[in-house]
Scaffold this motif. Structure first.
Motif, PDB file in Angstrom:
ATOM      1  N   ILE A  26      17.294  -0.657 -32.499  1.00 33.56           N
ATOM      2  CA  ILE A  26      18.205  -0.507 -33.340  1.00 33.56           C
ATOM      3  C   ILE A  26      18.678  -1.662 -34.287  1.00 33.56           C
ATOM      4  O   ILE A  26      18.023  -2.544 -33.883  1.00 33.56           O
ATOM      5  N   MET A  27      18.643  -1.596 -35.503  1.00 37.25           N
ATOM      6  CA  MET A  27      18.577  -2.535 -36.376  1.00 37.25           C
ATOM      7  C   MET A  27      20.196  -2.354 -37.076  1.00 37.25           C
ATOM      8  O   MET A  27      20.743  -1.510 -37.728  1.00 37.25           O
ATOM      9  N   GLY A  28      20.806  -3.501 -37.346  1.00 38.11           N
ATOM     10  CA  GLY A  28      22.506  -3.367 -38.029  1.00 38.11           C
ATOM     11  C   GLY A  28      22.697  -4.812 -38.114  1.00 38.11           C
ATOM     12  O   GLY A  28      21.979  -5.965 -38.413  1.00 38.11           O
ATOM     13  N   GLU A  29      23.915  -5.002 -38.471  1.00 39.26           N
ATOM     14  CA  GLU A  29      24.601  -6.430 -38.776  1.00 39.26           C
ATOM     15  C   GLU A  29      24.442  -7.331 -37.621  1.00 39.26           C
ATOM     16  O   GLU A  29      24.571  -6.969 -36.457  1.00 39.26           O
ATOM     17  N   ALA A  30      24.440  -8.623 -37.755  1.00 36.85           N
ATOM     18  CA  ALA A  30      24.228  -9.657 -36.869  1.00 36.85           C
ATOM     19  C   ALA A  30      25.747  -9.860 -36.505  1.00 36.85           C
ATOM     20  O   ALA A  30      26.512 -10.442 -36.981  1.00 36.85           O
ATOM     21  N   ALA A  54      22.121   0.414 -16.526  1.00 39.46           N
ATOM     22  CA  ALA A  54      21.670  -0.874 -16.625  1.00 39.46           C
ATOM     23  C   ALA A  54      20.460  -0.973 -17.581  1.00 39.46           C
ATOM     24  O   ALA A  54      19.686  -0.281 -17.266  1.00 39.46           O
ATOM     25  N   ALA A  55      20.415  -2.003 -18.613  1.00 43.43           N
ATOM     26  CA  ALA A  55      19.149  -1.860 -19.412  1.00 43.43           C
ATOM     27  C   ALA A  55      18.082  -2.753 -18.505  1.00 43.43           C
ATOM     28  O   ALA A  55      18.265  -3.858 -18.335  1.00 43.43           O
ATOM     29  N   PRO A  56      16.850  -1.930 -18.172  1.00 40.87           N
ATOM     30  CA  PRO A  56      15.959  -3.006 -17.188  1.00 40.87           C
ATOM     31  C   PRO A  56      15.294  -3.753 -18.201  1.00 40.87           C
ATOM     32  O   PRO A  56      14.831  -4.833 -17.929  1.00 40.87           O
ATOM     33  N   ALA A  57      15.426  -3.567 -19.605  1.00 40.45           N
ATOM     34  CA  ALA A  57      14.661  -4.399 -20.540  1.00 40.45           C
ATOM     35  C   ALA A  57      15.463  -4.478 -21.740  1.00 40.45           C
ATOM     36  O   ALA A  57      15.832  -3.366 -22.158  1.00 40.45           O
ATOM     37  N   MET A  58      15.941  -5.477 -22.309  1.00 43.12           N
ATOM     38  CA  MET A  58      16.606  -5.655 -23.391  1.00 43.12           C
ATOM     39  C   MET A  58      16.125  -6.778 -24.393  1.00 43.12           C
ATOM     40  O   MET A  58      15.927  -7.933 -23.705  1.00 43.12           O
ATOM     41  N   VAL A  78      18.422 -12.096 -33.554  1.00 47.01           N
ATOM     42  CA  VAL A  78      19.221 -12.143 -34.610  1.00 47.01           C
ATOM     43  C   VAL A  78      18.916 -13.065 -35.542  1.00 47.01           C
ATOM     44  O   VAL A  78      18.278 -14.278 -35.275  1.00 47.01           O
ATOM     45  N   THR A  79      19.209 -12.970 -36.959  1.00 45.56           N
ATOM     46  CA  THR A  79      19.005 -13.637 -38.076  1.00 45.56           C
ATOM     47  C   THR A  79      20.320 -13.854 -38.761  1.00 45.56           C
ATOM     48  O   THR A  79      21.318 -12.919 -38.440  1.00 45.56           O
ATOM     49  N   PRO A  80      20.696 -14.538 -39.515  1.00 49.37           N
ATOM     50  CA  PRO A  80      22.034 -14.724 -40.606  1.00 49.37           C
ATOM     51  C   PRO A  80      22.546 -13.347 -40.832  1.00 49.37           C
ATOM     52  O   PRO A  80      23.721 -12.966 -40.980  1.00 49.37           O
ATOM     53  N   GLU A  81      21.448 -12.599 -41.328  1.00 52.51           N
ATOM     54  CA  GLU A  81      21.927 -11.191 -41.876  1.00 52.51           C
ATOM     55  C   GLU A  81      21.776 -10.250 -41.166  1.00 52.51           C
ATOM     56  O   GLU A  81      22.362  -8.956 -41.299  1.00 52.51           O
ATOM     57  N   ARG A  82      20.583 -10.098 -40.197  1.00 50.75           N
ATOM     58  CA  ARG A  82      20.478  -8.954 -39.350  1.00 50.75           C
ATOM     59  C   ARG A  82      20.239  -9.280 -37.962  1.00 50.75           C
ATOM     60  O   ARG A  82      20.201 -10.386 -37.644  1.00 50.75           O
ATOM     61  N   MET A  83      20.587  -8.008 -37.045  1.00 56.14           N
ATOM     62  CA  MET A  83      20.360  -8.076 -35.692  1.00 56.14           C
ATOM     63  C   MET A  83      19.266  -6.773 -35.225  1.00 56.14           C
ATOM     64  O   MET A  83      19.616  -5.720 -35.900  1.00 56.14           O
ATOM     65  N   THR A  84      18.462  -7.120 -34.465  1.00 57.39           N
ATOM     66  CA  THR A  84      17.587  -6.023 -33.997  1.00 57.39           C
ATOM     67  C   THR A  84      17.815  -6.119 -32.387  1.00 57.39           C
ATOM     68  O   THR A  84      17.583  -7.179 -31.822  1.00 57.39           O
ATOM     69  N   VAL A  85      17.937  -4.884 -32.014  1.00 60.92           N
ATOM     70  CA  VAL A  85      17.952  -4.762 -30.437  1.00 60.92           C
ATOM     71  C   VAL A  85      17.041  -3.701 -29.936  1.00 60.92           C
ATOM     72  O   VAL A  85      16.794  -2.651 -30.549  1.00 60.92           O
ATOM     73  N   ARG A  86      16.388  -3.980 -29.036  1.00 63.74           N
ATOM     74  CA  ARG A  86      15.675  -2.990 -28.116  1.00 63.74           C
ATOM     75  C   ARG A  86      15.835  -2.575 -26.875  1.00 63.74           C
ATOM     76  O   ARG A  86      16.050  -3.894 -26.130  1.00 63.74           O
ATOM     77  N   LEU A  87      16.351  -1.610 -26.523  1.00 61.85           N
ATOM     78  CA  LEU A  87      16.834  -1.254 -25.236  1.00 61.85           C
ATOM     79  C   LEU A  87      15.856  -0.310 -24.602  1.00 61.85           C
ATOM     80  O   LEU A  87      15.413   0.788 -24.956  1.00 61.85           O
TER      81      LEU A  87
END
Length: 77
Positions: free
Chosen positions: A5-9, A27-31, A35-44
């Motif tokens: 997932i990519m979105g706002e921080a 529960a996420a076994p891996a997450m 985070v940067t000032p502009e973006r957040m990427t999440v891997r679940l």
């Protein structure tokens, strides 16, 4: 299943994304969160959401306010 997932921080967005997994009592076994000032990427990595249920969760993630893109097992939605 892997959700990228990519979105706002935003801490609120992160909570909404994790909450979608919690609705399925998973529960996420891996997450991984970056985070940067502009973006957040999440891997679940979520076990127990194969097939249509995983696709439904991915679509819900994509519709969250602040989400720009979602990929399910490497395939963009």
């Amino acid at each position: 299943m892997r959700f990228d997932i990519m979105g706002e921080a935003s801490a609120a967005l992160l909570c909404r994304l994790v909450g979608l997994a919690a609705q399925h009592d998973l529960a996420a076994p891996a997450m991984e969160v970056r985070v940067t000032p502009e973006r957040m990427t999440v891997r679940l990595e979520l076990d127990g959401l194969a097939g249509p249920p995983g696709r439904i969760v991915a679509e819900k993630m994509r519709r969250c306010i602040g989400v720009e893109a979602v990929a399910l097992d490497g395939v963009p939605l």
